[in-house]
Design a protein around this motif. Structure first.
Motif, PDB file in Angstrom:
ATOM      1  N   ILE A 138     -29.954  58.559 -52.070  1.00 35.55           N
ATOM      2  CA  ILE A 138     -30.154  59.562 -53.121  1.00 35.55           C
ATOM      3  C   ILE A 138     -29.141  59.278 -54.217  1.00 35.55           C
ATOM      4  CG2 ILE A 138     -30.068  62.013 -53.697  1.00 35.55           C
ATOM      5  CD1 ILE A 138     -30.825  62.606 -50.792  1.00 35.55           C
ATOM      6  N   GLU A 139     -29.605  59.177 -55.436  1.00 39.52           N
ATOM      7  CA  GLU A 139     -28.725  58.868 -56.554  1.00 39.52           C
ATOM      8  C   GLU A 139     -28.961  59.857 -57.694  1.00 39.52           C
ATOM      9  OE1 GLU A 139     -29.420  54.846 -57.688  1.00 39.52           O
ATOM     10  OE2 GLU A 139     -28.527  53.986 -55.865  1.00 39.52           O
ATOM     11  N   GLY A 140     -27.910  60.062 -58.473  1.00 38.75           N
ATOM     12  CA  GLY A 140     -28.021  60.919 -59.656  1.00 38.75           C
ATOM     13  C   GLY A 140     -27.650  62.360 -59.408  1.00 38.75           C
ATOM     14  N   ASN A 141     -27.358  62.712 -58.153  1.00 35.97           N
ATOM     15  CA  ASN A 141     -27.007  64.096 -57.835  1.00 35.97           C
ATOM     16  C   ASN A 141     -25.505  64.299 -57.982  1.00 35.97           C
ATOM     17  OD1 ASN A 141     -26.952  62.298 -55.497  1.00 35.97           O
ATOM     18  ND2 ASN A 141     -26.239  64.078 -54.341  1.00 35.97           N
ATOM     19  N   THR A 146     -24.923  65.149 -51.370  1.00 35.48           N
ATOM     20  CA  THR A 146     -25.922  64.399 -50.602  1.00 35.48           C
ATOM     21  C   THR A 146     -26.086  64.974 -49.206  1.00 35.48           C
ATOM     22  OG1 THR A 146     -25.367  62.404 -51.860  1.00 35.48           O
ATOM     23  CG2 THR A 146     -26.544  62.089 -49.778  1.00 35.48           C
ATOM     24  N   ASP A 147     -24.992  65.517 -48.650  1.00 33.60           N
ATOM     25  CA  ASP A 147     -25.083  66.086 -47.304  1.00 33.60           C
ATOM     26  C   ASP A 147     -26.024  67.280 -47.250  1.00 33.60           C
ATOM     27  OD1 ASP A 147     -23.205  67.449 -48.941  1.00 33.60           O
ATOM     28  OD2 ASP A 147     -22.383  68.444 -47.174  1.00 33.60           O
ATOM     29  N   LYS A 148     -26.249  67.942 -48.389  1.00 33.35           N
ATOM     30  CA  LYS A 148     -27.196  69.059 -48.432  1.00 33.35           C
ATOM     31  C   LYS A 148     -28.629  68.564 -48.644  1.00 33.35           C
ATOM     32  CE  LYS A 148     -24.155  72.447 -48.282  1.00 33.35           C
ATOM     33  NZ  LYS A 148     -23.804  73.175 -49.528  1.00 33.35           N
ATOM     34  N   LEU A 149     -28.779  67.422 -49.353  1.00 37.80           N
ATOM     35  CA  LEU A 149     -30.110  66.935 -49.687  1.00 37.80           C
ATOM     36  C   LEU A 149     -30.704  66.048 -48.600  1.00 37.80           C
ATOM     37  CD1 LEU A 149     -29.472  66.021 -53.442  1.00 37.80           C
ATOM     38  CD2 LEU A 149     -30.498  68.111 -52.542  1.00 37.80           C
ATOM     39  N   GLN A 150     -29.866  65.251 -47.946  1.00 35.88           N
ATOM     40  CA  GLN A 150     -30.370  64.291 -46.971  1.00 35.88           C
ATOM     41  C   GLN A 150     -31.211  64.932 -45.863  1.00 35.88           C
ATOM     42  OE1 GLN A 150     -29.111  60.953 -47.647  1.00 35.88           O
ATOM     43  NE2 GLN A 150     -30.914  60.334 -46.472  1.00 35.88           N
ATOM     44  N   PRO A 151     -30.801  66.089 -45.299  1.00 40.25           N
ATOM     45  CA  PRO A 151     -31.627  66.692 -44.231  1.00 40.25           C
ATOM     46  C   PRO A 151     -33.018  67.128 -44.676  1.00 40.25           C
ATOM     47  CG  PRO A 151     -29.393  67.583 -44.193  1.00 40.25           C
ATOM     48  CD  PRO A 151     -29.525  66.802 -45.464  1.00 40.25           C
ATOM     49  N   ILE A 199     -38.067  47.416 -47.201  1.00 40.70           N
ATOM     50  CA  ILE A 199     -37.799  47.842 -48.572  1.00 40.70           C
ATOM     51  C   ILE A 199     -36.656  48.848 -48.578  1.00 40.70           C
ATOM     52  CG2 ILE A 199     -40.183  47.492 -49.348  1.00 40.70           C
ATOM     53  CD1 ILE A 199     -40.521  50.530 -49.255  1.00 40.70           C
ATOM     54  N   ASP A 200     -35.996  48.937 -49.718  1.00 40.01           N
ATOM     55  CA  ASP A 200     -34.981  49.958 -49.960  1.00 40.01           C
ATOM     56  C   ASP A 200     -35.615  51.054 -50.801  1.00 40.01           C
ATOM     57  OD1 ASP A 200     -32.804  48.614 -48.667  1.00 40.01           O
ATOM     58  OD2 ASP A 200     -32.702  47.267 -50.399  1.00 40.01           O
ATOM     59  N   LEU A 201     -35.376  52.316 -50.393  1.00 37.56           N
ATOM     60  CA  LEU A 201     -35.931  53.467 -51.105  1.00 37.56           C
ATOM     61  C   LEU A 201     -34.806  54.279 -51.716  1.00 37.56           C
ATOM     62  CD1 LEU A 201     -38.221  55.459 -51.848  1.00 37.56           C
ATOM     63  CD2 LEU A 201     -37.933  56.474 -49.571  1.00 37.56           C
ATOM     64  N   VAL A 202     -34.941  54.577 -53.005  1.00 34.48           N
ATOM     65  CA  VAL A 202     -33.950  55.392 -53.708  1.00 34.48           C
ATOM     66  C   VAL A 202     -34.673  56.561 -54.365  1.00 34.48           C
ATOM     67  CG1 VAL A 202     -32.289  55.472 -55.602  1.00 34.48           C
ATOM     68  CG2 VAL A 202     -32.393  53.452 -54.130  1.00 34.48           C
ATOM     69  N   PHE A 203     -34.160  57.774 -54.123  1.00 40.27           N
ATOM     70  CA  PHE A 203     -34.647  58.957 -54.838  1.00 40.27           C
ATOM     71  C   PHE A 203     -33.729  59.185 -56.034  1.00 40.27           C
ATOM     72  CE2 PHE A 203     -36.355  59.556 -50.584  1.00 40.27           C
ATOM     73  CZ  PHE A 203     -37.659  59.943 -50.862  1.00 40.27           C
ATOM     74  N   ALA A 204     -34.231  58.827 -57.221  1.00 42.79           N
ATOM     75  CA  ALA A 204     -33.441  58.966 -58.449  1.00 42.79           C
ATOM     76  C   ALA A 204     -33.633  60.380 -58.996  1.00 42.79           C
ATOM     77  CB  ALA A 204     -33.878  57.928 -59.479  1.00 42.79           C
ATOM     78  N   ILE A 205     -32.522  61.094 -59.152  1.00 46.57           N
ATOM     79  CA  ILE A 205     -32.574  62.509 -59.544  1.00 46.57           C
ATOM     80  C   ILE A 205     -31.988  62.698 -60.939  1.00 46.57           C
ATOM     81  CG2 ILE A 205     -31.784  64.838 -58.976  1.00 46.57           C
ATOM     82  CD1 ILE A 205     -31.668  63.997 -56.070  1.00 46.57           C
ATOM     83  N   ARG A 206     -32.734  63.400 -61.781  1.00 45.66           N
ATOM     84  CA  ARG A 206     -32.194  63.909 -63.048  1.00 45.66           C
ATOM     85  C   ARG A 206     -32.125  65.428 -62.898  1.00 45.66           C
ATOM     86  NH1 ARG A 206     -36.084  60.447 -64.977  1.00 45.66           N
ATOM     87  NH2 ARG A 206     -37.320  62.157 -65.869  1.00 45.66           N
ATOM     88  N   GLU A 207     -30.905  65.927 -62.717  1.00 47.75           N
ATOM     89  CA  GLU A 207     -30.746  67.334 -62.347  1.00 47.75           C
ATOM     90  C   GLU A 207     -31.078  68.299 -63.482  1.00 47.75           C
ATOM     91  OE1 GLU A 207     -27.313  67.078 -58.922  1.00 47.75           O
ATOM     92  OE2 GLU A 207     -26.685  67.241 -61.009  1.00 47.75           O
ATOM     93  N   GLY A 208     -30.752  67.931 -64.694  1.00 51.66           N
ATOM     94  CA  GLY A 208     -30.891  68.889 -65.779  1.00 51.66           C
ATOM     95  C   GLY A 208     -29.822  69.962 -65.698  1.00 51.66           C
ATOM     96  N   GLU A 209     -29.932  70.954 -66.523  1.00 48.45           N
ATOM     97  CA  GLU A 209     -28.941  72.024 -66.548  1.00 48.45           C
ATOM     98  C   GLU A 209     -29.328  73.149 -65.593  1.00 48.45           C
ATOM     99  OE1 GLU A 209     -27.801  73.522 -70.339  1.00 48.45           O
ATOM    100  OE2 GLU A 209     -27.975  71.568 -71.328  1.00 48.45           O
TER     101      GLU A 209
END
Length: 803
Positions: A138-141, A146-151, A199-209
């Motif tokens: 997970i990137e961009g957070n 990440t410990d909250k998002l990974q589960p 393959i490598d998987l990445v979840f790219a996050i743009r959080e916004g405000e």
């Protein structure tokens, strides 16, 4: 010899004509009956001949599959793929079964494409395997760890990848962000080739405000102020202490929950006709914040009128049923008390072997007197039995952990109350985000299939804490807690804590359903090292363990039993230490003794909540008997009673009384380490170990401890306008009184003994209580009004809230 299908058909037709045609057709009536009998006898033979002919024809033989060839597989063996097929060698090719085989292979999640075709006598299965995930990142957070998002992700390293699953996980992450108020959050799954089908998987996050809530207002409220109602709901306003708060973002689902919380708050306080309209949200594009408002029609406040039980079920003990009612005539109407009374009635009916009885609450309002009468109608309900119990959604928690909370098994009679209570019991385990108990008709009208659907949540907690205490200085701790060990519902904690004067390590384990009962059993192992050099001129160490059992006697009353063993050491005794302390170690640098004790505790708890309660009573009594082996013998007794009473919704009155006594037996004296010590924890305004017997002639005026103590507290805690609702801060004023006295014979002979008096120490002061993210903390300033000779004072204290 070979035949064509058409040729065999002609042969069969001729055979049938010979049997049933010609002369037999010209027979008399009896001949016609004979013809019919022959037809019934010989038609199956003809059909069999035809089937054999068709099966042995060249066309049928060409349709038989002789071999299954698998192509395109790399990781997955051909035999594994063949095992999923519904067509085997020696069977005829069937397009419908081939289609079902394709769907079955797709359902494994291992394949991106599957094709099945017949080539002569071969069945060709061509597959394209899904790639394996070499990594999931997970990137961009930045706002959410990440410990909250990974589960939240279903895709894990080593699992087969599909674009559909990746999109589903991306939606899950986006929804989580939006739930926290990041309404412009975008999550995009991206893949890169890692080689060898991975393959490598990445979840790219743009959080916004973060879209915060700038204001929460209420329209139509008269009984409660806006500030009081903001304390009821979970959404919070943005303010100057945002970094300390949660639930700042705009969340439609949470606001729907808040609406229900407001409604229940009014129903709990007697407003039986209250109506809370859906919230209105106004978005400001300039600040990207929301203004929220709720419209409330309060209605009138009701009190309980006549309360009665009307039973249509024979053979009930009505006295026991009457004891289950919590509502009383003349009290303010409380919807929670009505619900709890209904539940207790249902529990009492089940105890009287009436699982099919049901309770209906019939209210009767009198607007003129603003009274609500209640009739609890007990009548026979449908006789329903559990045919089967299905558990769905649990991947970690074992079925038996959930089943044992239900309160019923296959074959038992159930009613709506038992099903509701079973859902609540499973929910209270704390292992699940959501629990639903559903029912559907079984094999008969009176049989049910009960399905328990759960959504699991993470049960491993890793916590770090740091702070400052006036008694210990800088303090810190780290702990790992697993609340559902290996899916068995067991509790395990590893904790390390320390400060400038303390080092402590603990391991605790609890089995909540010991031997299949509702008893909880467990053990604790501990290591404690204390530096009392400034208060008593020595250091102390305790190493040991504890076995414990908890037995719930009622919903409010619990019995605890325990056995404890510890090895205790006094060491690094100062040269200027008290004579009593030096004699305790017999003139050596240290002394070690073992304590072996058994004990019990009784606790009664009706508080509305465990943390910063506003109403209810807590009472605890405990006794320990040391001398079951070991080197010391004593009986120690302690009692702690607390009462909470709300004045409106912004002020809470607290009264607390504590006492303790320890006495040796069998000619044994109580050691210094087993004595009671007290200071600001008993009477605020005094230093740690600041009251009680001490050697005034030693350099540190060493505290020697006491065999008896008491302490009483009267306190009023109140909300601070515009501060409590945004920062969680409350103010308090208090008065404390207490004393610590009684020494063993060694300390009694100290020439400079002082403070050994039961006369009270008294203080008064004010403080702030902060409901912080790490737990309730308080800062108190107290002025001692009455003190005794040798007492040490300390006006300012800061630490964990003791109640």
């Amino acid at each position: 010899m070979m035949y064509s299908v058409q040729g065999m058909a002609r042969v069969t037709s001729t055979f049938v004509s010979i049997l049933f045609g010609g002369g037999l057709g010209a027979c008399a009536t009896g001949g016609v009956r004979l013809r019919g009998s022959l037809m019934r006898l010989l038609l199956p033979i003809a059909a069999g001949v035809l089937a054999v002919a068709l099966a042995t024809s060249p066309a049928a033989a060409a349709n038989i599959i002789s071999a299954v060839e698998v192509k395109g597989n790399q990781r997955i063996s051909a035999d594994t793929i063949r095992a999923q097929l519904l067509i085997s060698p020696g069977e005829a090719y069937d397009p419908a079964r081939a289609d079902r085989s394709v769907r079955k292979l797709f359902a494994t999640g291992q394949f991106a494409d599957v094709r099945i075709e017949q080539r002569g006598a071969k069945l060709i299965v061509t597959v394209v395997e899904n790639p394996i995930l070499a990594s999931v990142k997970i990137e961009g957070n930045s706002a959410i760890g990440t410990d909250k998002l990974q589960p939240l992700l279903k895709l894990k390293t080593g699992a087969p990848y599909t674009p559909a699953k990746a999109r589903a996980d991306a939606v899950q992450l986006r929804d989580y962000y939006q739930k926290l108020g990041y309404n412009q959050a975008v999550v995009e799954p991206r893949t890169t080739t890692a080689g060898e089908g991975r393959i490598d998987l990445v979840f790219a996050i743009r959080e916004g405000e973060l879209n915060k809530v700038r204001s929460i207002t209420f329209v139509g409220n008269r009984a409660f102020s806006d500030g009081q109602l903001r304390d009821v709901i979970t959404t919070t306003q943005s303010g100057w202490l945002d970094f300390l708060k949660s639930n700042l973002g705009f969340d439609e689902e949470r606001l729907a929950v808040d609406r229900e919380l407001l409604r229940r708050h009014y129903l709990k306080n007697g407003y039986a006709d209250v109506e809370v309209s859906p919230h209105h949200a106004e978005f400001d594009p300039a600040t990207k914040t929301y203004a929220i408002s709720f419209k409330i029609d309060e209605g009138e406040q009701y009190t309980f009128g006549a309360v009665s039980i009307d039973s249509a079920v024979p053979g009930l003990d009505e006295r026991t049923l009457g004891d289950a009612l919590l509502v009383k005539t003349g009290e303010v109407c409380n919807a929670e008390l009505i619900e709890k009374s209904e539940e207790k009635l249902m529990a009492a009916l089940s105890a009287q072997s009436q699982p099919f009885a049901q309770v209906k609450v019939i209210p009767s309002r009198d607007p003129a007197s603003r009274r609500m009468s209640l009739k609890f109608l007990i009548e026979e309900g449908p006789r329903l039995f559990v045919e089967r119990i299905e558990i769905v959604g649990n991947t970690k928690t074992k079925d038996h952990v959930i089943r044992r909370e239900l309160g019923f098994a296959e074959g038992d009679g159930v009613n709506a109350f038992l099903l509701r209570r079973s859902a609540e019991r499973v929910r209270k385990l704390g292992f699940f985000k959501n629990v639903e108990v559903k029912q559907k008709k079984g094999s008969a009208d009176n049989k049910l299939i009960v399905t328990v659907e759960v959504v699991e949540e993470e049960t491993i907690d890793l916590s770090f804490g740091a702070g400052y205490s006036t008694s210990e200085g800088v303090i810190g701790d780290v702990s790992v807690t697993e609340r559902n060990l290996l899916g068995n519902g067991q509790w395990l904690q590893l904790k390390l804590a320390g400060s400038f004067t303390r080092l402590q390590a603990d391991i605790g384990f609890t089995e909540p359903r010991f031997l299949g009962t509702r008893m909880a059993a467990g053990f604790d192992l501990f290591y404690k090292d204390f530096d009392f050099s400034d208060q008593s001129s020595y250091k102390a160490q305790k190493i040991g363990g504890k076995l414990r059992v908890g037995i719930p006697l009622t919903d409010e009353l619990n019995l605890g039993l325990n056995y404890k063993f510890s090895r205790n050491t006094i060491y690094d005794v100062g040269e200027d230490a008290s004579v009593a302390i030096k004699e305790a170690v017999s003139g050596r640098d240290s002394a070690t003794f073992d304590t072996s004790s058994v004990g019990y505790s009784l606790t009664y708890d009706t508080r509305d909540r465990k943390k910063l309660p506003r109403s209810g009573i807590y009472a605890g009594l405990g006794q320990d008997l040391a001398g079951v082996g070991g080197d010391v013998r004593y009986v120690r007794s302690v009692v702690d009673v607390r009462g909470y009473h709300p004045l409106g919704s912004s002020v809470t009155l607290l009264g607390r009384a504590r006492a303790g006594h320890i006495v040796g037996w069998g000619g044994s004296e109580v050691s210094l380490l087993d004595m009671f010590y007290g200071g600001g924890d008993l009477v605020r305004g005094f230093a740690p170990r600041g009251i009680g017997p001490r050697d005034s002639q030693s350099r540190n005026k060493d505290a020697l401890g006491g065999s008896s103590y008491y302490a009483v507290t009267a306190e009023a805690m109140f909300d601070i306008p515009r501060v409590t609702e945004t920062a969680g801060l409350r103010a308090s004023v208090f008065a404390d009184a207490g004393s610590l006295w009684g020494v063993n014979s060694t300390s009694a002979s100290v020439p400079g003994l002082s403070g050994n008096s039961a006369s009270p120490r008294v203080s008064t002061g004010a403080g702030l209580v902060w409901d912080s993210p790490i737990g309730p903390l308080r800062l108190d300033y107290a002025v001692p009004l009455v003190k005794q000779e040798g007492d040490k004072t300390q006006a300012l204290s800061f630490g964990i809230v003791p109640y």
